[in-house]
Design an enzyme around this catalytic site. Structure first.
Site, PDB file in Angstrom:
ATOM      1  N   THR A 112     -10.430  -7.428   8.452  1.00 40.02           N
ATOM      2  CA  THR A 112      -9.202  -7.126   8.892  1.00 40.02           C
ATOM      3  C   THR A 112      -8.805  -6.986  10.269  1.00 40.02           C
ATOM      4  O   THR A 112      -7.151  -6.714  10.426  1.00 40.02           O
ATOM      5  CB  THR A 112      -8.934  -6.111   7.397  1.00 40.02           C
ATOM      6  OG1 THR A 112      -9.429  -6.714   6.190  1.00 40.02           O
ATOM      7  CG2 THR A 112      -7.005  -6.130   7.796  1.00 40.02           C
TER       8      THR A 112
ATOM      9  N   GLY B  75       0.552  -1.666  -0.052  1.00 39.68           N
ATOM     10  CA  GLY B  75       0.134   0.078   0.169  1.00 39.68           C
ATOM     11  C   GLY B  75       0.500   1.186  -0.281  1.00 39.68           C
ATOM     12  O   GLY B  75       2.077   1.015  -0.127  1.00 39.68           O
TER      13      GLY B  75
ATOM     14  N   TYR C 131     -14.693   1.193  10.126  1.00 42.62           N
ATOM     15  CA  TYR C 131     -13.283   1.926  10.150  1.00 42.62           C
ATOM     16  C   TYR C 131     -13.008   2.203  11.446  1.00 42.62           C
ATOM     17  O   TYR C 131     -11.535   1.927  11.995  1.00 42.62           O
ATOM     18  CB  TYR C 131     -12.515   2.846   9.084  1.00 42.62           C
ATOM     19  CG  TYR C 131     -11.414   3.050   8.750  1.00 42.62           C
ATOM     20  CD1 TYR C 131     -10.570   2.390   8.324  1.00 42.62           C
ATOM     21  CD2 TYR C 131     -10.781   4.554   9.335  1.00 42.62           C
ATOM     22  CE1 TYR C 131      -8.482   2.556   8.698  1.00 42.62           C
ATOM     23  CE2 TYR C 131      -9.583   4.516   9.443  1.00 42.62           C
ATOM     24  CZ  TYR C 131      -8.955   4.029   8.351  1.00 42.62           C
ATOM     25  OH  TYR C 131      -7.278   4.102   8.696  1.00 42.62           O
TER      26      TYR C 131
ATOM     27  N   ASP D  88      -3.857 -13.031   2.047  1.00 46.20           N
ATOM     28  CA  ASP D  88      -4.598 -12.395   2.897  1.00 46.20           C
ATOM     29  C   ASP D  88      -4.399 -12.137   4.839  1.00 46.20           C
ATOM     30  O   ASP D  88      -4.404 -13.650   4.912  1.00 46.20           O
ATOM     31  CB  ASP D  88      -6.985 -12.594   3.065  1.00 46.20           C
ATOM     32  CG  ASP D  88      -7.358 -11.719   3.483  1.00 46.20           C
ATOM     33  OD1 ASP D  88      -7.421 -11.337   5.005  1.00 46.20           O
ATOM     34  OD2 ASP D  88      -8.930 -11.889   3.251  1.00 46.20           O
TER      35      ASP D  88
ATOM     36  N   ASP E 166       0.589  -9.305   1.677  1.00 45.78           N
ATOM     37  CA  ASP E 166      -1.118  -7.750   1.377  1.00 45.78           C
ATOM     38  C   ASP E 166      -1.677  -8.771   0.445  1.00 45.78           C
ATOM     39  O   ASP E 166      -1.202  -9.793  -0.548  1.00 45.78           O
ATOM     40  CB  ASP E 166       0.058  -6.569   0.547  1.00 45.78           C
ATOM     41  CG  ASP E 166      -0.727  -5.650  -0.341  1.00 45.78           C
ATOM     42  OD1 ASP E 166      -2.066  -5.754  -0.461  1.00 45.78           O
ATOM     43  OD2 ASP E 166      -0.687  -4.050   0.593  1.00 45.78           O
TER      44      ASP E 166
ATOM     45  N   LYS F  95     -10.475  -0.378  14.410  1.00 46.06           N
ATOM     46  CA  LYS F  95      -9.461   0.076  14.998  1.00 46.06           C
ATOM     47  C   LYS F  95      -9.170   0.347  15.791  1.00 46.06           C
ATOM     48  O   LYS F  95      -8.237  -0.092  16.908  1.00 46.06           O
ATOM     49  CB  LYS F  95      -8.827   1.436  14.044  1.00 46.06           C
ATOM     50  CG  LYS F  95      -8.238   1.545  12.524  1.00 46.06           C
ATOM     51  CD  LYS F  95      -6.930   0.718  12.312  1.00 46.06           C
ATOM     52  CE  LYS F  95      -6.633   0.596  10.911  1.00 46.06           C
ATOM     53  NZ  LYS F  95      -5.709   0.343  11.062  1.00 46.06           N
TER      54      LYS F  95
END
Ligand code: NAD
Length: 326
Positions: A103, A21, A156, A67, A42, A160
């Site tokens: 993720t 990324g 998101y 993944d 990645d 986190k």
């Protein structure tokens, strides 16, 4: 990076999840420059092969396309797992909400398992989004935040926040040497032109000679850190942190409207803006308190104008390349 008492002596092996990324690929470059071995894990869901292709011939570099939510197998000793894998831009929140949640949760657990297996340090790339729309300025790490747990950004923000809780639990209960870095807005070459973040949107419009799209009235503020400074901040936390979260970003608040005019000026654009509807739960003000990061020996090196000029040059070169191939 290495030195007396450094946890990463020269030649150490570091794993970067999300290393294809934007931020992760710059991290890979810095570590390779310093003589380390790097394995990038990645799945390329938002990353790009072009970001790491230049390292393909380097025998100290390896790429595993996988993944991070599935068990990770990496050969040999590992000094540190830098866990950066996560879609991170506003367009991703709507496009892949379940993947983001998975993720942040399963992916973070798999990365922690790898760190435990290898006796490695672990760094979570968290975000200023854990503060939500804050009531405290600038935001110190002791601030708990004001987050809407069910809004469109929550996939998101809460992923986190969960990842931070998980990381602290693995530190307290499993003895893994973990660190948490809360990254604030970072910009630089290799940002995706269409990722919905403010800089690519402004730069894309400026280079196309179109009005710069400003969401809301543009009085909302951000601070912008050049990617090289962010990478150095992350490495300072990974090496010297004490386990408590550390903000990684640039001090200095700027309104989105000021930012638009600065980019227009550097791009030689007349500076017209087009106001668009405000994004849901878009924070009004955001600026890091970087006291902890400074105490780890970090100093920002790239001034905003300089960083923007480098970034514009990169976006221009990309646009020229696309035009050449068309
Ligand atoms: P990016 O989208 O460019 O990079 C994320 C990388 O993770 C991509 O290469 C993507 O393919 C990979 N990835 C995502 N899910 C994965 C999965 N399940 N398995 C394997 N790989 C996966 O985003 P970025 O801006 O480079 O962000 C890197 C990290 O920094 C993210 O964790 C992000 O939340 C954090 N962060 C970035 C910023 C910023 O301003 N760039 C701000 C705050 C936090």
């Amino acid at each position: 990076m290495s030195g007396p008492g450094s946890p990463f002596p020269s030649g150490s092996h570091l794993v970067i999840t999300g290393g294809a990324g934007f931020v992760g690929s710059h991290m890979a470059d810095r570590l390779l420059e310093r003589g380390h071995r790097v394995t990038v894990v990645d799945n390329l869901c938002t990353g790009r092969h072009e970001n790491i292709a230049h390292n393909a011939g380097n025998e100290r570099f390896a790429f595993i396309e996988q993944d991070v939510c599935t068990p990770l197998t990496v050969p040999g000793p590992v000094a540190c797992v830098l866990h950066l894998a996560s879609p991170a831009s506003p367009v991703d929140f709507a496009r892949m909400p379940l993947e983001i949640l998975r993720t942040g949760s399963q992916g973070t657990e798999r990365a922690l398992e790898l760190a435990e297996e290898k006796g490695a340090r672990f760094l979570l790339a968290s975000t200023s989004e854990v503060y939500g729309d804050p009531e405290v300025f600038p935001q110190p790490e002791s601030y708990w935040g004001r987050v809407n747990p069910i809004g469109p950004r929550s996939v998101y923000d809460e992923a986190k926040r969960y990842a931070e809780a998980l990381t602290m639990a693995w530190r307290r209960h499993r003895g893994v040497s973990t660190q948490i870095a809360r990254i604030f807005n970072t910009y630089g070459p290799r940002m995706r032109p269409d990722d919905g973040r403010v800089l690519p949107a402004f730069v894309g419009a400026a280079l196309a000679g179109q009005p710069l799209p400003v969401h809301g009235d543009g009085t909302q503020t951000r601070s912008f850190s050049y990617v090289d400074d962010t990478v150095e901040g992350l490495l300072a936390v990974a090496q010297h942190g004490d386990g408590e979260p550390v903000n990684v970003g640039a001090p200095g608040e700027l309104s989105i409207l000021q930012f638009a005019h600065l980019i227009a000026e550097l791009a030689g654009h007349p500076g017209a803006v087009l106001h668009e509807p405000a994004n849901a739960d878009d924070p009004q003000r955001r600026e890091p308190d970087v006291t902890r990061l400074l105490a780890l020996g970090w100093t920002p090196k790239v001034a905003l104008r300089e960083g923007l000029a480098r970034t514009l040059a990169w976006f221009r070169a990309q646009a020229d390349e696309v035009a050449r191939q068309a």
